[in-house]
Design a protein around this motif. Structure first.
Motif, PDB file in Angstrom:
ATOM      1  N   GLY A  78      -1.674  -4.313  14.397  1.00 55.62           N
ATOM      2  CA  GLY A  78      -0.482  -3.642  13.866  1.00 55.62           C
ATOM      3  C   GLY A  78      -0.244  -4.058  12.432  1.00 55.62           C
ATOM      4  O   GLY A  78      -1.184  -4.398  11.705  1.00 55.62           O
ATOM      5  N   ASP A  79       1.003  -4.058  12.023  1.00 54.38           N
ATOM      6  CA  ASP A  79       1.356  -4.426  10.650  1.00 54.38           C
ATOM      7  C   ASP A  79       1.608  -5.931  10.588  1.00 54.38           C
ATOM      8  O   ASP A  79       2.588  -6.437  11.145  1.00 54.38           O
ATOM      9  CB  ASP A  79       2.611  -3.649  10.215  1.00 54.38           C
ATOM     10  CG  ASP A  79       2.893  -3.858   8.737  1.00 54.38           C
ATOM     11  OD1 ASP A  79       3.043  -5.021   8.315  1.00 54.38           O
ATOM     12  OD2 ASP A  79       2.948  -2.872   7.993  1.00 54.38           O
ATOM     13  N   ALA A  80       0.701  -6.634   9.926  1.00 55.28           N
ATOM     14  CA  ALA A  80       0.764  -8.105   9.920  1.00 55.28           C
ATOM     15  C   ALA A  80       2.061  -8.609   9.282  1.00 55.28           C
ATOM     16  O   ALA A  80       2.684  -9.553   9.792  1.00 55.28           O
ATOM     17  CB  ALA A  80      -0.447  -8.669   9.193  1.00 55.28           C
ATOM     18  N   GLY A  81       2.482  -7.962   8.183  1.00 57.38           N
ATOM     19  CA  GLY A  81       3.708  -8.398   7.508  1.00 57.38           C
ATOM     20  C   GLY A  81       4.916  -8.243   8.414  1.00 57.38           C
ATOM     21  O   GLY A  81       5.752  -9.161   8.529  1.00 57.38           O
ATOM     22  N   GLY A  83      -4.666   4.378   8.033  1.00 53.04           N
ATOM     23  CA  GLY A  83      -5.221   3.209   7.359  1.00 53.04           C
ATOM     24  C   GLY A  83      -5.005   1.917   8.112  1.00 53.04           C
ATOM     25  O   GLY A  83      -5.165   0.828   7.551  1.00 53.04           O
ATOM     26  N   TYR A  84      -4.638   2.008   9.394  1.00 49.77           N
ATOM     27  CA  TYR A  84      -4.471   0.799  10.211  1.00 49.77           C
ATOM     28  C   TYR A  84      -5.785   0.447  10.909  1.00 49.77           C
ATOM     29  O   TYR A  84      -6.537   1.340  11.311  1.00 49.77           O
ATOM     30  CB  TYR A  84      -3.368   0.980  11.262  1.00 49.77           C
ATOM     31  CG  TYR A  84      -2.005   0.704  10.673  1.00 49.77           C
ATOM     32  CD1 TYR A  84      -1.465  -0.580  10.692  1.00 49.77           C
ATOM     33  CD2 TYR A  84      -1.298   1.712  10.047  1.00 49.77           C
ATOM     34  CE1 TYR A  84      -0.235  -0.839  10.111  1.00 49.77           C
ATOM     35  CE2 TYR A  84      -0.062   1.465   9.460  1.00 49.77           C
ATOM     36  CZ  TYR A  84       0.456   0.187   9.495  1.00 49.77           C
ATOM     37  OH  TYR A  84       1.667  -0.086   8.903  1.00 49.77           O
ATOM     38  N   ILE A  85      -6.017  -0.840  11.041  1.00 51.52           N
ATOM     39  CA  ILE A  85      -7.253  -1.313  11.664  1.00 51.52           C
ATOM     40  C   ILE A  85      -7.156  -1.168  13.179  1.00 51.52           C
ATOM     41  O   ILE A  85      -6.137  -1.520  13.779  1.00 51.52           O
ATOM     42  CB  ILE A  85      -7.520  -2.793  11.276  1.00 51.52           C
ATOM     43  CG1 ILE A  85      -7.645  -2.934   9.757  1.00 51.52           C
ATOM     44  CG2 ILE A  85      -8.765  -3.317  11.980  1.00 51.52           C
ATOM     45  CD1 ILE A  85      -7.802  -4.368   9.261  1.00 51.52           C
ATOM     46  N   ARG A 108       0.851  -1.196   0.000  1.00 48.46           N
ATOM     47  CA  ARG A 108       0.000   0.000   0.000  1.00 48.46           C
ATOM     48  C   ARG A 108       0.881   1.238   0.000  1.00 48.46           C
ATOM     49  O   ARG A 108       1.812   1.337   0.796  1.00 48.46           O
ATOM     50  CB  ARG A 108      -0.852   0.049   1.274  1.00 48.46           C
ATOM     51  CG  ARG A 108      -1.919  -0.965   1.328  1.00 48.46           C
ATOM     52  CD  ARG A 108      -2.937  -0.628   2.393  1.00 48.46           C
ATOM     53  NE  ARG A 108      -2.391  -0.203   3.669  1.00 48.46           N
ATOM     54  CZ  ARG A 108      -3.131   0.212   4.674  1.00 48.46           C
ATOM     55  NH1 ARG A 108      -4.436   0.292   4.549  1.00 48.46           N
ATOM     56  NH2 ARG A 108      -2.589   0.563   5.810  1.00 48.46           N
ATOM     57  N   MET A 114      -5.178  -9.127   6.687  1.00 45.68           N
ATOM     58  CA  MET A 114      -5.773  -7.832   6.990  1.00 45.68           C
ATOM     59  C   MET A 114      -6.581  -7.284   5.819  1.00 45.68           C
ATOM     60  O   MET A 114      -6.076  -7.163   4.702  1.00 45.68           O
ATOM     61  CB  MET A 114      -4.673  -6.816   7.340  1.00 45.68           C
ATOM     62  CG  MET A 114      -3.705  -7.278   8.412  1.00 45.68           C
ATOM     63  SD  MET A 114      -4.505  -7.791   9.934  1.00 45.68           S
ATOM     64  CE  MET A 114      -4.702  -6.228  10.758  1.00 45.68           C
ATOM     65  N   ALA A 135      -8.270  -3.915   5.212  1.00 50.39           N
ATOM     66  CA  ALA A 135      -8.381  -2.568   5.813  1.00 50.39           C
ATOM     67  C   ALA A 135      -9.268  -1.667   4.943  1.00 50.39           C
ATOM     68  O   ALA A 135     -10.478  -1.638   5.134  1.00 50.39           O
ATOM     69  CB  ALA A 135      -6.987  -1.992   6.027  1.00 50.39           C
TER      70      ALA A 135
HETATM   71  N1  URA Z   1      -2.245  -3.748   6.977  1.00 47.59           N
HETATM   72  C1  URA Z   1      -1.823  -4.235   8.162  1.00 47.59           C
HETATM   73  O1  URA Z   1      -0.887  -5.053   8.218  1.00 47.59           O
HETATM   74  N2  URA Z   1      -2.434  -3.828   9.278  1.00 47.59           N
HETATM   75  C2  URA Z   1      -3.458  -2.961   9.258  1.00 47.59           C
HETATM   76  O2  URA Z   1      -3.993  -2.638  10.345  1.00 47.59           O
HETATM   77  C3  URA Z   1      -3.884  -2.451   8.022  1.00 47.59           C
HETATM   78  C4  URA Z   1      -3.265  -2.868   6.894  1.00 47.59           C
END
Ligand code: URA
Ligand code: PRP
Length: 213
Positions: free
Chosen positions: A203-206, A196-198, A108, A137, A139
């Protein structure tokens, strides 16, 4: 969120339990990875309740021969959206070890949240398979919508999308843009923040799967 016929939100106590641990910032990378796989396996069981291509096979029990319904060989293709979707692949392979895997690479844009596609490699013959697109995720829904659009452009007709956590805005967007795709989400969170985070999210899944932050 509005009701959509093509959306299933699991809200299963066992999955909720695992998601609670997944959200915890103190959860280690190893445990995070294992939980993503376990949740995916539980989701797959439910997601494939109907619509899986099956065939009949003769089975000889110690007592007699009977006709049984089994899942068709090579019927399913898993398509993770890179990177985080990779974490869900083993969770499906546990159930279908021979499922082929296609990869769609997207990230993104941090300013616009628009997904940018940087890689796409899909197995031959994917058009006629049941395609399971996976990404933990969902989002804004931009990545999911673009991945599904790309698969449809390649001729795929049977697509299901699985996410572990969804934001209402993203789930609605995919449901409306792709009414022919069934969407499975383990849990629906509250909203997106300004980046744009849920929320509450995880957090950031990756980054949490691969230890990049
Ligand atoms: N991607 C993520 O990894 N976490 C989010 O909260 C949103 C997008
Ligand atoms: C994350 C996530 C989804 C996307 C969801 O990927 O894994 O692919 O964001 O957001 P959206 O619904 O608003 O499109 P990210 O761009 O962080 O890339 P990464 O998996 O490589 O970290």
């Amino acid at each position: 969120m509005k009701h959509y016929d093509n959306v299933v939100i699991f809200d299963h106590p066992l999955i909720r339990h695992k998601i609670a641990i997944l959200r915890d910032e103190a959860t280690s990378m190893k445990e995070f990875r294992e939980l993503v796989e376990e949740i995916t396996t539980l989701m797959t069981y439910e997601c494939l309740k109907d619509g899986v291509p099956t065939t009949e096979r003769e089975v000889k029990t110690p007592l007699e021969v009977c006709t049984q319904r089994v899942v068709k060989d090579n019927a399913i293709v898993i398509v993770p959206i890179l990177r985080a979707g990779l974490g869900m692949v083993n969770g499906i392979h546990v159930l279908f070890p021979s499922a082929r895997v296609g990869h769609i690479g997207m990230y993104r844009d941090e300013e616009t949240f628009e997904p940018q596609t940087y890689y796409c490699k899909l197995p031959d013959g994917i058009e006629d398979k049941l395609v399971l697109v996976v990404d933990p995720m969902l989002a804004t829904g931009g990545s999911a919508c673009d991945a599904i659009r790309l698969l449809k452009a390649r001729g795929c007709k049977h697509i299901k999308f699985m996410a572990i956590i969804g934001a209402p805005v993203g789930v609605s967007r995919v449901a409306e843009e792709h009414p022919d795709v069934n969407i499975y989400v383990s849990t629906l969170d509250r909203e997106l923040n300004e980046k744009g985070y849920i929320l509450p999210g995880l957090g950031d899944a990756g980054d949490r799967l691969f230890g990049t932050k």
